[in-house]
Enzyme design. Sequence first.
Site, short mmCIF file in Angstrom:
data_model
loop_
_atom_site.label_atom_id
_atom_site.label_comp_id
_atom_site.label_asym_id
_atom_site.label_seq_id
_atom_site.Cartn_x
_atom_site.Cartn_y
_atom_site.Cartn_z
N SER A 108 -22.10 18.30 14.60
CA SER A 108 -21.13 19.31 15.04
C SER A 108 -19.69 18.84 14.90
O SER A 108 -18.85 19.53 14.32
CB SER A 108 -21.42 19.71 16.49
OG SER A 108 -21.28 18.59 17.37
N ASP A 109 -19.37 17.65 15.44
CA ASP A 109 -17.97 17.24 15.42
C ASP A 109 -17.54 16.78 14.03
O ASP A 109 -16.37 16.93 13.67
CB ASP A 109 -17.67 16.17 16.47
CG ASP A 109 -18.56 14.95 16.41
OD1 ASP A 109 -19.52 14.95 15.62
OD2 ASP A 109 -18.31 13.99 17.17
N CYS A 110 -18.45 16.24 13.23
CA CYS A 110 -18.10 15.89 11.85
C CYS A 110 -17.80 17.15 11.05
O CYS A 110 -16.86 17.18 10.24
CB CYS A 110 -19.23 15.11 11.20
SG CYS A 110 -19.61 13.56 12.02
N GLU A 146 -14.32 18.27 12.28
CA GLU A 146 -13.22 17.46 11.76
C GLU A 146 -13.07 17.64 10.25
O GLU A 146 -11.95 17.65 9.73
CB GLU A 146 -13.43 15.98 12.10
CG GLU A 146 -13.50 15.66 13.59
CD GLU A 146 -12.23 15.99 14.37
OE1 GLU A 146 -11.17 16.20 13.73
OE2 GLU A 146 -12.30 16.06 15.61
#
Length: 757
Positions: free
Chosen positions: A482-484, A487
Amino acid sequence: MWKLKIAEGGSPWLRTLNNHVGRQVWEFDPKLGSPEELAEIERARETSLKVRFEKKHSSDLLMRIQFAKENPRGAVLPQVKVNETEDVTEEMVTRMLRRAISFHSTLQAHDGHWAGDYGGPMFLMPGLVITLSITGALNTVLSEEHKKEMCRYLYNHQNKDGGWGLHIEGPSTMFGTVLSYVTLRLLGEGANDGQGAIERGRKWILDHGSATAIISWGKMWLSVLGAFEWSGNNPLPPEIWLLPYMLPVHPGRMWCHCRMVYLPMSYLYGKRFVGPITPTVMSLRKELYSVPYHEIDWNQARNLCAKEXLYYPHPLVQDILWASLHKLVEPVLMRWPGKRLREKALRTVLEHIHYEDENTRYICIGPVNKVLNMLCCWVEDPNSEAFKLHLPRINDYLWIAEDGMKMQGYNGSQLWDTAFAVQAIISTNLFEEYGPTLEKAHMYIKKSQVREDCPGDLDFWYRHISKGAWPFSTADHGWPISDCTAEGLKAALLLSKIPPDVVGEPLVEERLYDAVNVILSLQNADGGFATYELTRSYPWLELINPAETFGDIVIDYNYVECTSAAIQALTSFKKSYPKHREEEVDVCIKRAAMFTEKIQASDGSWYGSWGVCFTYGTWFGVKGLVAAGKNFNDCFGIRKACDFLLSKQLPSGGWGESYLSCQNKVYSHVEGNRSHVVNTGWAMLALIEAGQAERDPTPLHRAARVLINSQMENGDFPQEEIMGVFNRNCMITYAAYRNIFPIWALGEYRCRVLQAP
């Protein structure tokens, strides 16, 4: 001399989706290196050895020495120093930023990513060496130079008391010590070699209860090696994979890292596999225990755990469960007709192992399941194609620095570091000076996006959609996060706003939409975001967490970092594409912001689960709330967060947070109240985002002075204490953070504080 090779294949057994973009492999070439280069490397090694107890972290100097030659710079601007009585000026900051970005650009690989050390945990390389030893591939895969550097690493990271820690900065544990000791012995070191180091390690083991007190993961590794009996292990029945998915305990509902490790472990346990009993293994049976091997009470050993490694004690319900399975269920499953069920379970487990291997190009989600899967493939068939496909991917996990060769916690942090570096450079508003750097990074981001879902029925394989996601490392690895994804999307959107003649053509809209689709699909019912998948079960499942040294591993929990990154990415996307799934995006942002506020601690902080720690989490918390439209004046949570950060600012003007914050869940300063460039960068970014400059810029000026004065003569920054973490208790290296976050913080400081109207 060792050489880092980027985006190269070189083996018919390697598979790739994008011509190996992002792959980083160290190879030894005895013909390489001038006398000056070899002398410089040797000096770095000698210094590392000399200061190993005070400075436990490598500075990644072998890569820096290589790239200094491959990516030469022009004249370096003069160093900037700011006196206590001197004001920080825009000219000072601009010069410092140019020095920093110019240096960081030299560390960029030709395929656009930033490579670097992603080591730290001490329990990864032992699994590899044990597996290679069992399969007879040790001397085929590892050259004498590999083995020499692995031994160097283990000797360098031995603690003063003779033991080894869970990670490079940690106190000695039975897990770290036994596995490091065994690894040295399997690499060819004698029982009394290492100038007494091995003898000191053995003494530590015997003084702390012997290897019977190693944690469950260690028991498993020693059992497959033949230096521990399977009857001394708590059960890991593969039959759990045959349970109905509706049950909360089904492994398909667990966090993917957890299930992907216990998947091959259950295969090895189910078969009670033991490797060849060599003379070294026979000797280890004597060296690791305080009583003769045949006299050990293996049933008692099942629940033994040295206090030094006990982070998550077994609750009573777990002890009852393991005892019941061990005494009542396992005897039935090991004999006919129960054995037929076991055989079916083992076939099912192997299917899932092969699916994981094939869909990661034999890299696997992480280093633990990588070597376990490889061992399972060999156990199934030593001559199998699957085993041969595993072997060349071992190199993807090995990294060398002046402290020796280690096994990394992933096949690298390529996409993650590149996305952050792009945002940092663009924040300075000097990006036009670094067009070639950003263009290469842009190329890497575009080539690393996952373009297709995994094949087959995703529900059957317990997989989430991945088309449009970004992975942590490379497209060949491919697991969506999710955060990759967030970003990666943020970086792609920022780059799309810069003229194509500077940074290349932007990502096509359809691929941006795919990324948004992944992010929206990952929001949980409470508004938060977990890591790879939706949260599929309940926190009470932690009651059966058998890993005594790790916390919160059984399900995929929500994290402030993942939730904040999703908010930031969606709000950035919304500015450029306001009509795309407008209502869904708005609702997602609103719910995620509410979740972020709900999980804030009473002191104003957020606990960071992937970086050290409250400084990191609070940066994400503030960024997420501000991105969602809140500000200091209308949001009590942001005001509390600012108070928290300001209360932790050191007399020097910086911030420095110890890894102890992660395991104890209480803010702890770095020893000696020293500041740390990474923590200082995170705190500055949070405060600037919250409008600190409009109220009182003094804390920001003081912090900027610390970062400026920390910069080294060549534009680099010093490697200080470890800054990454996972599972509450194990630390991991992010070598690029020391460059990225000072640039990012001072970039924002330059544009939003010094240049503010």
